[in-house]
Scaffold this active site. Structure first.
Site, mmCIF file in Angstrom:
data_model
loop_
_atom_site.group_PDB
_atom_site.id
_atom_site.type_symbol
_atom_site.label_atom_id
_atom_site.label_comp_id
_atom_site.label_asym_id
_atom_site.label_seq_id
_atom_site.Cartn_x
_atom_site.Cartn_y
_atom_site.Cartn_z
ATOM 1 N N TYR A 117 -2.362 -0.187 10.027
ATOM 2 C CA TYR A 117 -2.541 -0.764 8.699
ATOM 3 C C TYR A 117 -1.256 -0.622 7.881
ATOM 4 O O TYR A 117 -0.775 -1.586 7.280
ATOM 5 C CB TYR A 117 -3.705 -0.081 7.979
ATOM 6 C CG TYR A 117 -3.818 -0.457 6.515
ATOM 7 C CD1 TYR A 117 -4.224 -1.742 6.141
ATOM 8 C CD2 TYR A 117 -3.515 0.460 5.513
ATOM 9 C CE1 TYR A 117 -4.320 -2.093 4.808
ATOM 10 C CE2 TYR A 117 -3.612 0.117 4.180
ATOM 11 C CZ TYR A 117 -4.009 -1.156 3.820
ATOM 12 O OH TYR A 117 -4.095 -1.503 2.496
ATOM 13 N N SER A 142 0.832 -1.205 0.000
ATOM 14 C CA SER A 142 0.000 0.000 0.000
ATOM 15 C C SER A 142 0.862 1.248 0.000
ATOM 16 O O SER A 142 1.964 1.269 0.564
ATOM 17 C CB SER A 142 -0.903 0.001 1.243
ATOM 18 O OG SER A 142 -1.515 1.259 1.432
#
Length: 342
Positions: free
Chosen positions: A168, A143
């Site tokens: 995350y 990501s």
């Protein structure tokens, strides 16, 4: 080539699976179908691939598509340390595309355990299965959030990513480190893909594109964080799909040197778009002006993202290029059709 796609009921996984089947590959989809967002959307994606909800909802059941003879689906979590190796042993995959993960930056503030279970423990289980079952290539989702507090623009894969601002992001960076160690120790190829703000039809309801469109159509105000002073490298789903599939299709000749066994790429539109311009594109497509609630910066957010994709161009001859005006229009048309609006 037989390919395992994890997260196949998810936004990106659905499109990757659909594209691979269109090219004639045999695909096994895996997803735990958790309730992070409306499961009806996940089942609807699977229905597009010929998997009935009653078949997909049974944990551990191997469901055969009624429309795609080369596609089957199994409901399973990556955390299942017993069943996952059994699946690998039975299916004898050539390549694995791991897109399954607990997504969402803000949700990681509320439920951190879910991120460790899926993104760390689950990813370790995938690596172990690849190690023990002769997987030639593992392609996995990272990501853009790994860049965290990095202030250098545009983001390059050589930049330091040691300052994540959400759990995350930290789990995604851990995936890259874990993959590197397994490539080094066991000699199989791993490729990490840092996705930049993916949007498009069938997108997740917790993403800005969906939230803004949904609120505007329903006459509700939209939440605009950091007073609108945010910029994102918005990347249309078709661009993501083509990039991922190109990498999955790369012939594996066995001649890679040790450093080439492990790679990380950015996949983004190579352009940072102001949030207010993105909202304006949605307003234009809907022919409606949004009521905007201007709000403070949210914990875990960053002000700007922008992908340098030179490595992707050099190695695969590919650059994402769908403009916002085109991508937004396609999403709005899908939303109106899916929810029978107007």
């Amino acid at each position: 080539m037989k390919i395992l796609v994890t997260g196949a009921a998810g936004f990106i996984g659905f499109f990757i699976t659909k594209d691979l089947l269109g090219k004639g590959y045999t695909v096994v989809g895996l997803d735990n179908i958790n309730d992070y967002y409306d499961v009806a959307l996940k089942y609807a994606r699977l229905a597009e691939l010929g998997i009935a909800r009653e078949d997909a909802s049974v944990i551990g059941h191997h469901a055969q598509s009624t429309e795609q003879p080369k596609f089957s689906f199994v409901r399973m979590g990556l955390e299942d340390r017993e069943k996952l190796p059994e699946l690998f042993k039975a299916q004898k995959f050539d390549v694995v595309c791991n897109l399954a993960a607990q997504a969402g930056v803000r949700y990681s503030l509320e439920n951190p355990e879910a991120y460790i279970d899926s993104n760390v423990v689950g990813f370790l289980n995938i690596l172990e299965c690849c190690r023990h079952h002769n997987i030639k290539h593992l392609v996995y989702a990272s990501s853009s959030s790994v860049y965290g507090l990095n202030e250098k623009i545009p983001f390059e894969t050589t930049d330091s990513v040691d300052h994540p601002v959400s759990l995350y992001a930290a789990t995604k960076k851990s995936n890259e480190l874990m993959a590197h160690s397994y490539s080094h120790l066991y000699g199989f190829k791993t490729t990490g893909l840092r996705f930049f703000t993916v949007y498009g039809p069938w997108g997740r309801p917790d993403m800005a594109m969906f939230l803004f469109t949904d609120a505007i159509i329903k006459g509700k105000p939209i939440k605009v964080f950091n007073q609108g002073k945010l910029e994102r490298d918005f990347t249309y789903i078709d661009d993501i799909t083509e990039g991922v599939v190109r990498i999955l299709e790369t012939p594996l000749t066995g001649t890679f040197d040790k450093t080439a066994l492990y790679k990380v790429y950015n996949i983004g539109n190579s352009k940072s778009v102001k949030l207010m311009d993105f909202i304006a594109a949605i307003e234009d497509s809907l022919e409606t002006t949004a009521t905007k609630d201007m709000m403070a910066m949210q914990p875990g957010d960053v002000e700007k993202t922008w992908a340098n994709v030179d490595d992707l161009i050099a190695d695969y001859g590919y650059r994402p290029n769908t403009p916002i005006s085109v991508g937004v229009g396609k999403f709005v048309n899908w939303y109106k059709g899916y929810y029978s609006v107007g």
